[in-house]
Scaffold this motif. Sequence first.
Motif, short mmCIF file in Angstrom:
data_model
loop_
_atom_site.label_atom_id
_atom_site.label_comp_id
_atom_site.label_asym_id
_atom_site.label_seq_id
_atom_site.Cartn_x
_atom_site.Cartn_y
_atom_site.Cartn_z
N ALA A 120 0.80 -1.23 0.00
CA ALA A 120 0.00 0.00 0.00
C ALA A 120 0.83 1.28 0.00
CB ALA A 120 -0.98 -0.02 1.17
N PRO A 121 1.80 1.46 0.88
CA PRO A 121 2.56 2.71 0.87
C PRO A 121 3.37 2.92 -0.41
CG PRO A 121 3.19 1.36 2.78
CD PRO A 121 2.20 0.59 1.98
N LEU A 122 3.73 1.82 -1.06
CA LEU A 122 4.52 1.91 -2.29
C LEU A 122 3.70 2.37 -3.48
CD1 LEU A 122 6.51 -1.41 -1.83
CD2 LEU A 122 7.28 0.90 -1.30
N VAL A 123 2.40 2.09 -3.45
CA VAL A 123 1.52 2.49 -4.56
C VAL A 123 0.67 3.70 -4.21
CG1 VAL A 123 1.49 0.20 -5.64
CG2 VAL A 123 -0.26 0.79 -3.94
N GLY A 124 0.88 4.25 -3.01
CA GLY A 124 0.19 5.48 -2.64
C GLY A 124 -1.26 5.32 -2.26
N GLY A 125 -1.59 4.25 -1.57
CA GLY A 125 -2.98 4.04 -1.13
C GLY A 125 -3.00 3.14 0.08
N GLY A 126 -4.19 2.72 0.43
CA GLY A 126 -4.35 1.79 1.54
C GLY A 126 -4.31 0.35 1.06
N PRO A 127 -4.42 -0.59 2.00
CA PRO A 127 -4.42 -2.01 1.65
C PRO A 127 -5.53 -2.39 0.67
CG PRO A 127 -4.04 -1.77 3.99
CD PRO A 127 -4.38 -0.41 3.46
#
Length: 91
Positions: A61-68
Amino acid sequence: MDAHDTGPECTGPERPGPERQARLADSVGLALLAALETLTPAERLAFVLHDLFSLPSDAIAPLVGGGPAAARHLVDRARRRVRGTALPLDD
């Protein structure tokens, strides 16, 4: 027959030789690269990290800029694209 004997070795036409195995591996690798090229960068990242490296969605999630949930959606969408399944128009 020995107690450790497992029977005849698997030989014959059902077991490809090393050259055929290498050609098959090359073709599978090229097919995967072609499929990955159809994905957006975020889909590609999520798909590779999740399906090939078994990273959980909360780590992606943090790598793609969103939540799980967004990471799971990217992985799902990438899988459908790789399989050639039609996506809804609003996707």
